[in-house]
Design a protein around this motif. Structure first.
Motif, PDB file in Angstrom:
ATOM      1  N   HIS A 159       0.829  -1.211   0.000  1.00 45.79           N
ATOM      2  CA  HIS A 159       0.000   0.000   0.000  1.00 45.79           C
ATOM      3  C   HIS A 159       0.862   1.260   0.000  1.00 45.79           C
ATOM      4  CE1 HIS A 159      -3.556  -2.411   1.904  1.00 45.79           C
ATOM      5  NE2 HIS A 159      -3.493  -2.555   0.605  1.00 45.79           N
ATOM      6  N   ASP A 160       1.945   1.275   0.797  1.00 43.31           N
ATOM      7  CA  ASP A 160       2.840   2.429   0.832  1.00 43.31           C
ATOM      8  C   ASP A 160       3.470   2.681  -0.535  1.00 43.31           C
ATOM      9  OD1 ASP A 160       2.312   2.815   3.486  1.00 43.31           O
ATOM     10  OD2 ASP A 160       4.135   1.823   4.205  1.00 43.31           O
TER      11      ASP A 160
ATOM     12  N   GLU B  48       2.314   1.750  -3.463  1.00 42.13           N
ATOM     13  CA  GLU B  48       1.282   2.210  -4.393  1.00 42.13           C
ATOM     14  C   GLU B  48       1.061   3.713  -4.248  1.00 42.13           C
ATOM     15  OE1 GLU B  48      -1.540  -1.776  -4.848  1.00 42.13           O
ATOM     16  OE2 GLU B  48      -1.959  -0.308  -3.263  1.00 42.13           O
ATOM     17  N   ARG B  49       0.989   4.176  -2.997  1.00 37.79           N
ATOM     18  CA  ARG B  49       0.800   5.617  -2.764  1.00 37.79           C
ATOM     19  C   ARG B  49       2.022   6.410  -3.226  1.00 37.79           C
ATOM     20  NH1 ARG B  49      -1.821   3.586   1.970  1.00 37.79           N
ATOM     21  NH2 ARG B  49       0.167   3.666   3.109  1.00 37.79           N
ATOM     22  N   ARG B  50       3.197   5.879  -2.917  1.00 47.12           N
ATOM     23  CA  ARG B  50       4.437   6.598  -3.268  1.00 47.12           C
ATOM     24  C   ARG B  50       4.588   6.765  -4.759  1.00 47.12           C
ATOM     25  NH1 ARG B  50      10.482   4.095  -2.186  1.00 47.12           N
ATOM     26  NH2 ARG B  50      11.579   5.364  -3.715  1.00 47.12           N
TER      27      ARG B  50
ATOM     28  N   ALA C 214       2.307   6.317  -7.117  1.00 48.64           N
ATOM     29  CA  ALA C 214       1.190   7.055  -7.713  1.00 48.64           C
ATOM     30  C   ALA C 214       1.410   8.550  -7.576  1.00 48.64           C
ATOM     31  CB  ALA C 214      -0.113   6.639  -7.048  1.00 48.64           C
ATOM     32  N   ALA C 215       1.928   8.980  -6.405  1.00 43.95           N
ATOM     33  CA  ALA C 215       2.181  10.412  -6.186  1.00 43.95           C
ATOM     34  C   ALA C 215       3.283  10.917  -7.090  1.00 43.95           C
ATOM     35  CB  ALA C 215       2.546  10.633  -4.717  1.00 43.95           C
ATOM     36  N   GLU C 216       4.342  10.081  -7.280  1.00 45.65           N
ATOM     37  CA  GLU C 216       5.461  10.529  -8.091  1.00 45.65           C
ATOM     38  C   GLU C 216       5.079  10.629  -9.561  1.00 45.65           C
ATOM     39  OE1 GLU C 216       8.712   7.895  -7.326  1.00 45.65           O
ATOM     40  OE2 GLU C 216       9.189   8.814  -5.396  1.00 45.65           O
TER      41      GLU C 216
END
Length: 313
Positions: A302-303, A305-307, A309-311
């Motif tokens: 999950h971390d 995926e968030r990382r 996706a943000a980049e």
């Protein structure tokens, strides 16, 4: 062992997908050089390796006995190929950040085969292997009916292993099974010859008394660091870790305890299902679904995926 937090587990839990831990081969060399015996519990698959790392151990040992049992459900009598063992080693090395020491059996052939075997295990990411002087097909070191190749042939295989490694930190462990075949004196002499051939550690398999273990330690003191195989239920007496350290052994393997524990737990669960028709009565003794998905790294997924996706946004 690594310091533990208040839960009895390592604060960094288990290996992550990006592999942020220290270089495993250099780390293994450091651990072996430290005072006291280094403890390496046996893993038979990637999940058991992660459990060992989570419990706070600094090294994982890939047991050939356990790999054979888990992959094909058969005894350790030389049925697995080198390819199957290397694939299993690759899975374990990818699943944890701590060093993995792998069983490489006889090297799966002669000295030329050993060259390929060592290269393959090194490419798989393990920190070291042990090679044994049994005739192929081999047997578990605590089974009867073993046979060994000539000392000079095994010394050549050790020299081939040393020459084949690309990373000088890759650890070569030479194992002799000669004690059960030709007696302890021959096993000690073989170990000396394997040290002369370049082995980093020596592994005299299956001494049957504390006196024999003391003889091995005394005769090989100063020759090379020594391996103690604390085979659960095997022929070697189950000494305390303190006594093993007093004798001077540097690495202690507990090869099949996790495998036996898993077998007992699965049996108990299946007995409950057989008796009750559902596993409900057993669930309080099991990890919850959430606990298990945490163990196998879902929060990290999950971390990431968030990382990422943000980049990319």
């Amino acid at each position: 062992m690594t310091d533990l937090d208040g839960t009895g587990q390592r604060e960094d839990a288990v290996g992550d997908l990006l592999g942020s831990g220290p270089p495993p081969r250099k780390r293994l060399r450091e651990l072996l050089a430290a005072p006291g015996p280094l403890v390496a519990p046996g893993a038979y698959d990637a999940l058991s390796a992660r459990l060992i790392e989570q419990a706070g151990f600094d090294v994982v040992y890939l047991t050939g006995f356990g790999a054979t049992a888990s992959l094909i459900g058969r005894p350790d009598v030389g049925l697995l190929t080198g390819t199957e063992m290397v694939d299993q080693a690759r899975r374990l090395a990818a699943a944890v950040d701590v060093p993995v020491i792998a069983d490489a059996d006889t090297g799966y052939g002669n000295a030329l085969n050993v060259v390929r075997t060592v290269r393959a295990y090194e490419q798989a990411g393990v920190a070291g292997v042990h090679l044994e002087d049994q005739v192929s097909p081999k047997k578990c070191g605590h089974l009867s009916g073993k046979a060994v190749i000539p000392r000079e042939e095994m010394a050549g295989k050790v020299r081939a292993a040393v020459a084949a490694r690309r990373d000088p930190d890759f650890v070569i462990i030479a194992r002799t099974d000669a004690a059960a075949v030709h007696g302890l004196a021959d096993a000690v002499d073989r170990a000396r010859a394997y040290a002369d051939a370049g082995a980093d550690l020596l592994f005299v398999e299956a001494p049957t008394s504390e006196e024999d273990l003391a003889t091995v330690a005394r005769e090989l003191s100063g020759v090379a660091p020594l391996v103690f195989n604390w085979a659960e239920g095997g022929r070697t007496p189950p000494l305390s870790l303190e006594r093993i350290g007093e004798l001077g052994f540097s690495l202690v393997l507990y090869p099949i305890g996790a495998l036996l524990a898993a077998t007992a737990a699965v049996r108990a669960l299946l007995e409950t299902v057989r008796a009750d028709g559902t596993p409900a009565a057993a669930l309080p003794r099991l990890p919850s679904f959430g606990e298990f998905t945490d163990l196998i790294g879902l929060p990290e997924v999950h971390d990431l995926e968030r990382r990422f996706a943000a980049e990319s946004g």
